[in-house]
Design a protein around this motif. Structure first.
Motif, mmCIF file in Angstrom:
data_model
loop_
_atom_site.group_PDB
_atom_site.id
_atom_site.type_symbol
_atom_site.label_atom_id
_atom_site.label_comp_id
_atom_site.label_asym_id
_atom_site.label_seq_id
_atom_site.Cartn_x
_atom_site.Cartn_y
_atom_site.Cartn_z
ATOM 1 N N PHE B 195 -65.768 0.163 -36.641
ATOM 2 C CA PHE B 195 -65.861 0.331 -38.094
ATOM 3 C C PHE B 195 -67.065 1.198 -38.467
ATOM 4 O O PHE B 195 -66.944 2.124 -39.272
ATOM 5 C CB PHE B 195 -65.950 -1.032 -38.800
ATOM 6 N N LEU B 196 -68.217 0.910 -37.860
ATOM 7 C CA LEU B 196 -69.423 1.677 -38.201
ATOM 8 C C LEU B 196 -69.285 3.147 -37.804
ATOM 9 O O LEU B 196 -69.759 4.033 -38.511
ATOM 10 C CB LEU B 196 -70.658 1.071 -37.539
ATOM 11 N N LEU B 197 -68.622 3.418 -36.673
ATOM 12 C CA LEU B 197 -68.458 4.818 -36.254
ATOM 13 C C LEU B 197 -67.505 5.544 -37.197
ATOM 14 O O LEU B 197 -67.700 6.706 -37.535
ATOM 15 C CB LEU B 197 -67.965 4.884 -34.813
ATOM 16 N N SER B 198 -66.475 4.844 -37.610
ATOM 17 C CA SER B 198 -65.538 5.402 -38.582
ATOM 18 C C SER B 198 -66.288 5.729 -39.878
ATOM 19 O O SER B 198 -66.106 6.801 -40.477
ATOM 20 C CB SER B 198 -64.442 4.357 -38.826
ATOM 21 N N THR B 199 -67.142 4.822 -40.281
ATOM 22 C CA THR B 199 -67.954 5.005 -41.489
ATOM 23 C C THR B 199 -68.920 6.176 -41.328
ATOM 24 O O THR B 199 -69.065 7.005 -42.236
ATOM 25 C CB THR B 199 -68.742 3.703 -41.768
ATOM 26 N N ALA B 200 -69.571 6.259 -40.169
ATOM 27 C CA ALA B 200 -70.536 7.341 -39.929
ATOM 28 C C ALA B 200 -69.833 8.699 -39.959
ATOM 29 O O ALA B 200 -70.370 9.674 -40.496
ATOM 30 C CB ALA B 200 -71.245 7.132 -38.592
ATOM 31 N N LEU B 201 -68.619 8.753 -39.396
ATOM 32 C CA LEU B 201 -67.866 10.014 -39.426
ATOM 33 C C LEU B 201 -67.599 10.455 -40.859
ATOM 34 O O LEU B 201 -67.832 11.615 -41.225
ATOM 35 C CB LEU B 201 -66.524 9.845 -38.683
ATOM 36 N N VAL B 202 -67.113 9.528 -41.674
ATOM 37 C CA VAL B 202 -66.763 9.878 -43.057
ATOM 38 C C VAL B 202 -68.016 10.250 -43.849
ATOM 39 O O VAL B 202 -68.027 11.229 -44.590
ATOM 40 C CB VAL B 202 -66.002 8.723 -43.738
ATOM 41 N N GLU B 203 -69.095 9.494 -43.661
ATOM 42 C CA GLU B 203 -70.336 9.789 -44.380
ATOM 43 C C GLU B 203 -70.876 11.171 -43.981
ATOM 44 O O GLU B 203 -71.211 11.992 -44.835
ATOM 45 C CB GLU B 203 -71.374 8.695 -44.098
ATOM 46 N N ALA B 204 -70.919 11.435 -42.672
ATOM 47 C CA ALA B 204 -71.483 12.707 -42.207
ATOM 48 C C ALA B 204 -70.661 13.898 -42.708
ATOM 49 O O ALA B 204 -71.216 14.916 -43.117
ATOM 50 C CB ALA B 204 -71.568 12.726 -40.685
ATOM 51 N N THR B 205 -69.350 13.774 -42.704
ATOM 52 C CA THR B 205 -68.508 14.918 -43.070
ATOM 53 C C THR B 205 -68.374 15.076 -44.586
ATOM 54 O O THR B 205 -68.506 16.180 -45.105
ATOM 55 C CB THR B 205 -67.109 14.808 -42.444
ATOM 56 N N THR B 206 -68.119 13.983 -45.295
ATOM 57 C CA THR B 206 -67.817 14.131 -46.726
ATOM 58 C C THR B 206 -69.048 14.474 -47.558
ATOM 59 O O THR B 206 -68.914 15.006 -48.651
ATOM 60 C CB THR B 206 -67.152 12.869 -47.320
#
Lengths: 322, 322
Positions: B195-206
């Protein structure tokens, strides 16, 4: 009839052949075609033939490209340089070379350096894929409605552009013109970074001494986030090697976010954690709400006249080999 | 008849009610049941009733639990402490309280501290979920074949264990007994870290200034790796707050892997990159090849007699309220 040579018959090469060969030649913008396939691994060529992805397996690179109007390079990125070097003296004048690799700037440089005058190169990258490699996983519908990046050099001729665009639309994909360097920076974030995070998750968890006890508790969340880690190691190695600068930047961004999360977790900062998670959820949901595969500026309504184009290439043929 | 009170009618609470109520009472190990539901949000209770997840919506916590043989707490983790405190004087003697929260050690501590003697607590955690919250996404088949962790205290009675196990098997899930602290460490790796990696991906990209240009290029890989980031922020906030130590350790492990990858990418170390990616692919494929939801020691062959159990609770009833 247009002769298309596909070099490299893995997942994408085979899927492309299948998609091209199942298109109705009467309505397809590229018209009647013949597909020749070549792979250094003869078994791969046999598999592609078995899946009806190619009309004929060539015994050599020369045999594959010598009568081609279009050559599609579908090998891993790093192999493209060697293939370009090998086919440069063999490709007929007037033919167009394209590729399907995940990074575009380096390939464009190699093509400019190696291909002779009279043979144009138009880089391409279909935004579609699967984690399973090889002809067995190939799917003629893989490109349907997918965005297909095209990264032509500034001096590309209208003829070459039209031909590659016809190839793209004939397999149901949507051409999207973009600068190769820009392309690489963007896909590093939305495609290569997800792969690396998937990989990092699997590496961190499976090397743990508790993995055997943890594994049974891994459910659909783990399955989905780890999916890309099952992708082809050679393809992704080449992506890492040809898109290193952009990838390094995205790794740094991600670590920065993870450190921020760690700090908030250690501080037990309920408010900031919830704010971050809520913001991320909004961003992800907003992305998901946009119609998939919509190009920038493209609206949800696409008129018939924009989809169907008359075949420009019914009478198209390359110049005779000089 | 067994009366089951479900407190909290979100995705899991509602799915659980639907699963319990669609089980055939003649063959279900728990026998005939009645389900009472309660949610602080009255609309949620109405939705659950609309989806036939509960026989009756209670107007208050007291009304929900006062005749319950089993109380299932299906609120976000942080709310469980308050609910335990509120129901402690209301739950009938002999009733069993369980929960479905993603972290177990803290909940076990609260239960031991707050529940009166004569009311047993057996922690539970079904390894099933969805990123969409709420009754509208509920699914009676959510738990089918899923591993359902049970974390009883050492002094749990056989009666209480049998009852909760019957509840778990009646919804098609597979009980798996595990120590609460071990549970938290393991799910931190296979569930909360993804979950945290999924969150980090979205935060970093968006948050990137190029997101608008990148977004159209995001395809199935981005969609899948970002899926968990659409999960419920409150639920995940509570997971971060109640499983911080384990999560921090996994974040550190992941950053270590990302730094190693970055170093290899910067060095253009083709060999080591490929070796790492190939190793990770092997590990992930090996995990995928195991039958999903197989408990440690469980073999692929499960005999009929292991699946079907006679109902132990046809005549079961709690002691009268003291």
């Amino acid at each position: 009839m247009i002769t298309i040579a596909i070099i490299g018959l893995g997942l994408i090469g085979t899927s492309l052949g299948m998609a091209l060969r199942t298109a109705d030649e009467k309505t397809s913008p590229i018209g009647a075609i013949g597909v020749v396939g070549y792979d250094v691994d003869r078994r791969a060529a046999g598999d592609a033939r078995g899946r009806l992805a190619i009309d004929r397996a060539a015994g050599s690179l020369e045999e594959a490209v010598r009568e081609a109007h279009v050559v599609v390079l579908a090998t891993p990125v790093q192999a493209i340089r060697d293939v370009l070097q090998a086919i440069a003296p063999l490709v007929p004048q007037g033919a167009v070379v394209t590729d399907v690799a995940s990074t575009k700037a380096m390939v464009a440089t190699w093509a400019a350096e190696l291909l002779p005058a009279g043979v144009e190169f138009i880089g391409g990258h279909p935004m579609a894929g699967k984690e399973q490699a090889g002809a067995a996983s190939a799917d003629p519908n893989l490109f349907k409605e997918a965005i297909y990046c095209l990264t032509p050099p500034v001096h590309a001729s209208q003829n070459a552009l039209d031909l590659v665009e016809a190839l793209v639309t004939s397999i149901g994909a949507k051409p999207y013109y973009i600068d190769p360097v820009e392309h690489d920076a963007y896909v590093a974030g939305v495609s290569h970074l997800p792969f690396l995070l998937s990989t990092a998750l699997v590496e961190a968890t499976t090397r743990s001494r508790s993995w055997k006890e943890m594994a049974p508790l891994a459910a659909s969340g783990y399955r989905d986030i780890s999916r890309l880690a099952s992708g082809d190691p050679v393809m992704h190695r080449d992506i890492c090697l040809t898109n290193g600068v952009a990838l390094t930047r995205w790794i740094n961004e991600t670590i920065e976010v993870l450190l921020r999360l760690r700090e908030q977790i250690e501080a037990g900062d309920a408010k900031r954690i919830e704010a971050l998670l809520a913001e991320v959820k909004r961003s992800r949901d907003a992305w998901l709400d946009t119609r998939p595969n919509l190009r920038p500026g493209e609206t949800d309504f696409v008129g018939e006249q924009e989809i169907r184009r008359p075949s420009l290439f019914g009478r198209w043929g390359p110049n005779k080999k000089g």
